[in-house]
Design an enzyme around this catalytic site. Structure first.
Site, short mmCIF file in Angstrom:
data_model
loop_
_atom_site.label_atom_id
_atom_site.label_comp_id
_atom_site.label_asym_id
_atom_site.label_seq_id
_atom_site.Cartn_x
_atom_site.Cartn_y
_atom_site.Cartn_z
N GLY A 9 31.85 -43.34 4.30
CA GLY A 9 32.42 -43.67 3.05
C GLY A 9 32.41 -45.06 2.68
N ASP A 14 37.90 -47.94 0.12
CA ASP A 14 38.22 -48.65 1.13
C ASP A 14 37.00 -49.00 2.02
OD1 ASP A 14 40.70 -47.87 0.07
OD2 ASP A 14 41.04 -46.23 1.94
N LEU A 58 28.84 -35.92 5.48
CA LEU A 58 29.54 -35.11 6.24
C LEU A 58 29.35 -33.42 6.23
CD1 LEU A 58 33.15 -36.54 5.51
CD2 LEU A 58 31.66 -36.85 7.44
N ALA A 81 35.07 -38.60 1.90
CA ALA A 81 35.71 -37.24 1.54
C ALA A 81 35.63 -37.13 0.16
CB ALA A 81 37.48 -37.57 1.56
N SER A 124 46.35 -38.69 4.43
CA SER A 124 46.88 -38.76 3.20
C SER A 124 48.34 -38.79 2.85
CB SER A 124 45.89 -38.32 2.09
OG SER A 124 46.53 -38.19 0.85
N GLU A 126 49.08 -37.46 0.25
CA GLU A 126 49.30 -36.04 -0.55
C GLU A 126 49.68 -34.77 0.60
OE1 GLU A 126 48.82 -36.13 -4.39
OE2 GLU A 126 47.99 -34.11 -3.25
N TYR A 148 42.67 -30.57 -2.17
CA TYR A 148 42.52 -31.75 -1.55
C TYR A 148 43.77 -31.96 -0.62
CZ TYR A 148 42.72 -36.82 -0.62
OH TYR A 148 42.75 -37.90 -0.01
P1 NAP Z 1 36.63 -43.22 -2.67
O1 NAP Z 1 36.42 -44.40 -3.43
O2 NAP Z 1 36.51 -41.82 -3.42
O3 NAP Z 1 35.21 -43.08 -1.45
C1 NAP Z 1 34.94 -41.93 -0.92
C2 NAP Z 1 33.67 -42.06 -0.36
O4 NAP Z 1 33.22 -40.82 0.53
C3 NAP Z 1 32.51 -42.48 -1.14
O5 NAP Z 1 31.72 -43.52 -0.42
C4 NAP Z 1 31.32 -41.28 -1.21
O6 NAP Z 1 30.21 -41.61 -1.06
C5 NAP Z 1 31.69 -40.64 0.38
N1 NAP Z 1 31.28 -39.41 0.38
C6 NAP Z 1 31.95 -38.25 -0.25
N2 NAP Z 1 31.58 -37.07 0.15
C7 NAP Z 1 30.68 -37.28 1.32
C8 NAP Z 1 29.65 -36.54 2.08
N3 NAP Z 1 29.77 -35.33 1.93
N4 NAP Z 1 29.11 -37.13 3.03
C9 NAP Z 1 29.16 -38.32 3.25
N5 NAP Z 1 30.08 -39.42 2.30
C10 NAP Z 1 30.69 -38.79 1.36
O7 NAP Z 1 37.55 -42.90 -1.72
P2 NAP Z 1 38.82 -44.28 -1.21
O8 NAP Z 1 39.82 -44.32 -2.20
O9 NAP Z 1 37.80 -45.28 -0.75
O10 NAP Z 1 39.34 -43.54 0.09
C11 NAP Z 1 38.84 -43.50 1.43
C12 NAP Z 1 39.24 -42.39 1.90
O11 NAP Z 1 40.85 -42.37 2.17
C13 NAP Z 1 39.24 -40.90 1.44
O12 NAP Z 1 39.12 -39.97 2.53
C14 NAP Z 1 40.53 -40.42 0.68
O13 NAP Z 1 40.63 -39.26 0.91
C15 NAP Z 1 41.48 -41.43 1.67
N6 NAP Z 1 42.63 -41.79 1.13
C16 NAP Z 1 42.75 -42.31 0.08
C17 NAP Z 1 43.79 -43.01 -0.32
C18 NAP Z 1 43.82 -43.91 -1.63
O14 NAP Z 1 44.83 -44.01 -2.32
N7 NAP Z 1 42.50 -44.54 -2.01
C19 NAP Z 1 44.89 -42.65 0.19
C20 NAP Z 1 44.98 -41.78 1.15
C21 NAP Z 1 43.82 -41.43 1.98
P3 NAP Z 1 29.42 -41.66 -2.69
O15 NAP Z 1 29.67 -43.08 -2.84
O16 NAP Z 1 28.09 -41.15 -2.32
O17 NAP Z 1 30.21 -40.82 -3.38
O1 G4F Z 2 45.64 -42.00 -9.36
P1 G4F Z 2 45.92 -40.46 -9.09
O2 G4F Z 2 44.70 -39.48 -9.48
O3 G4F Z 2 46.10 -40.26 -7.48
P2 G4F Z 2 46.70 -39.05 -6.54
O4 G4F Z 2 46.50 -37.84 -7.15
O5 G4F Z 2 47.95 -39.50 -6.39
O6 G4F Z 2 45.65 -39.34 -5.25
C1 G4F Z 2 45.32 -40.55 -4.76
O7 G4F Z 2 46.39 -40.82 -3.86
C2 G4F Z 2 46.15 -40.05 -2.43
C3 G4F Z 2 47.39 -40.61 -1.70
O8 G4F Z 2 48.53 -39.97 -2.06
C4 G4F Z 2 44.76 -40.00 -2.03
F1 G4F Z 2 44.89 -39.27 -0.82
C5 G4F Z 2 43.89 -39.36 -3.00
O9 G4F Z 2 42.62 -39.45 -2.29
C6 G4F Z 2 43.99 -40.30 -4.17
O10 G4F Z 2 43.50 -41.68 -4.06
O11 G4F Z 2 47.12 -39.72 -9.65
C7 G4F Z 2 48.39 -40.43 -9.36
C8 G4F Z 2 49.54 -39.77 -10.19
C9 G4F Z 2 49.27 -38.08 -10.40
O12 G4F Z 2 50.72 -37.72 -10.36
C10 G4F Z 2 48.69 -37.77 -11.69
O13 G4F Z 2 49.25 -36.55 -12.24
O14 G4F Z 2 48.92 -40.17 -11.63
C11 G4F Z 2 49.31 -38.84 -12.62
N1 G4F Z 2 48.60 -39.06 -13.86
C12 G4F Z 2 48.86 -39.35 -15.12
N2 G4F Z 2 47.85 -39.13 -15.87
C13 G4F Z 2 47.17 -39.17 -13.77
C14 G4F Z 2 46.78 -39.22 -15.22
N3 G4F Z 2 46.28 -39.28 -12.86
C15 G4F Z 2 44.77 -39.57 -13.02
N4 G4F Z 2 43.96 -39.46 -12.15
N5 G4F Z 2 44.35 -39.59 -14.53
C16 G4F Z 2 45.36 -39.44 -15.53
O15 G4F Z 2 45.00 -39.40 -16.77
#
Ligand code: NAP
Ligand code: G4F
Length: 320
Positions: A9, A14, A58, A81, A124, A126, A148
């Site tokens: 990723g 991240d 993956l 992911a 997460s 979530e 998810y």
């Molecule tokens: P992101 O920006 O969506 O990055 C996801 C990464 O996963 C990208 O590099 C994507 O590659 C890669 N990927 C997806 N499917 C794959 C596969 N089949 N094989 C190899 N690589 C693959 O996510 P992020 O926000 O950096 O989050 C990083 C991780 O933390 C994720 O697992 C996410 O679920 C978890 N997480 C995020 C948050 C948050 O708030 N950001 C919170 C809790 C947990 P491509 O560029 O090729 O698409």
């Molecule tokens: O920004 P979101 O899409 O993030 P969400 O669903 O909380 O998930 C993110 O955080 C998780 C950790 O808790 C990660 F695991 C996950 O990979 C991801 O990074 O939505 C946040 C909130 C939701 O309640 C959604 O219903 O915003 C609300 N929302 C309202 N309007 C919207 C919108 N979300 C999105 N994406 N787009 C809208 O127009």
């Protein structure tokens, strides 16, 4: 010899911040990238010449085994992911394959190639979904509300299981939402800050959003990758909540982001049913006491600083 780390990723939000951190700590860093018809290296272009990019997916365990055999990392950070919650209702099977079973493929590749590798799993908040208690900590029960979230619960428990079954040094960070100017445009924070910049520069007049009442514990991604690294520096693997301890609604996010550009959110935000989810996570707020005490981690950037930073970055990009 420098320590070696593999990041899956690495092209994501991240992954780019973690790569910067590990380089600054003197690591040789490899990033797993999946094959694509066009390159997707915007977030890592500034450090690309210092990284080793290796091809794999993956979905494909053989590719993971080969990467581990060739690069021989001491630490593996599994950040890859299908990470967008809303997309997981449209692609539930793919989400399960990548976000859930992908973790097993990687853990099993580690077990086969080198069980001494230290492993980080991106769990997460979530997973808490319909929350059992407020705030959420490492003992709070999981009740995921999306394909998810369900997949992440699987990834979390298979990490615990491989730790207990094979004595792997495998840790999970249960990270609450974390954002940055590098956040994907589909997530609500970046959607709002990018929307503000487009409206301010005259490219749009409206921003379509879903549920404004949802509350999230939003932190800064650059702060959160420090906790990932700290988990793998401990002698004993474990699981940690990483969060700010504050929660804000999407409505407050709009207020702060529009105000940062001298706009009123009520003049531009339109509620659009297309963005309402089949099941919602209403409230997340984390208790990171364990991470603070055992990792020495603390968040440096608060919600207001984060939103203002993101608005400023988006405005600067459009003004340029
Ligand atoms: P992101 O920006 O969506 O990055 C996801 C990464 O996963 C990208 O590099 C994507 O590659 C890669 N990927 C997806 N499917 C794959 C596969 N089949 N094989 C190899 N690589 C693959 O996510 P992020 O926000 O950096 O989050 C990083 C991780 O933390 C994720 O697992 C996410 O679920 C978890 N997480 C995020 C948050 C948050 O708030 N950001 C919170 C809790 C947990 P491509 O560029 O090729 O698409
Ligand atoms: O920004 P979101 O899409 O993030 P969400 O669903 O909380 O998930 C993110 O955080 C998780 C950790 O808790 C990660 F695991 C996950 O990979 C991801 O990074 O939505 C946040 C909130 C939701 O309640 C959604 O219903 O915003 C609300 N929302 C309202 N309007 C919207 C919108 N979300 C999105 N994406 N787009 C809208 O127009």
């Amino acid at each position: 010899m420098a320590k070696r780390a593999l990041i899956t990723g690495i092209t994501g939000q991240d992954g780019s911040y973690l790569a910067e951190l590990l380089l600054s700590e003197g690591y040789d860093v490899a990033g797993l990238v999946r094959r694509s018809s066009t390159e997707n290296f915007e977030r890592i272009s500034h450090i690309q010449d210092r990284l080793t990019l290796v091809s794999g997916d993956l979905m494909d365990e053989v590719s993971l085994i080969n990467v581990l055999r060739d690069f021989r990392p001491a630490e593996v950070y599994n950040l890859a992911a299908q990470s967008f919650v809303q997309a997981s209702w449209r692609q539930p099977v793919l989400t399960g394959e990548a976000t859930a079973l992908g973790v097993t493929r990687l853990l099993d590749a580690i077990r086969i190639v080198d069980p001494e590798i230290r492993f980080y799993q991106a769990s997460s908040s979530e997973m808490f979904g319909r929350v059992h208690s407020v705030p959420q900590n490492e003992h709070t029960a999981f009740y995921p509300r999306s394909p998810y979230g369900v997949a992440k619960v699987y990834g979390h428990w298979i990490t615990v299981n491989y730790r207990e079954s094979y004595n792997l040094h495998a840790s999970s960070g249960i990270l609450f939402n974390h954002e940055s100017p590098r956040r994907g445009l589909e997530f609500v924070t970046r959607k709002v800050t990018n929307g503000v910049a487009r409206i301010k520069t005259g490219l749009d007049t409206q921003l379509h959003l879903g549920n404004l009442e949802a509350q999230r514990d939003w932190g800064y991604a650059k702060d959160y990758v420090r906790a990932m690294w700290a988990m793998l520096q401990r002698d004993v693997p474990d699981d940690f909540v990483v969060a700010t301890g504050e929660t804000h609604s999407v409505r407050e996010l709009c207020e702060v982001a529009f105000a940062a550009a001298g706009l009123r959110w009520q003049d531009h935000v339109v509620i659009d049913q297309a963005f309402i989810r089949p099941a919602e996570v209403d409230l997340l707020v984390g208790d990171a006491t364990k991470a603070q005490h055992q990792l020495g981690w603390k968040c440096e950037t608060d919600f207001y600083g984060l939103v203002e930073m993101m608005v400023a970055a988006d405005l600067a990009a459009y003004e340029k």
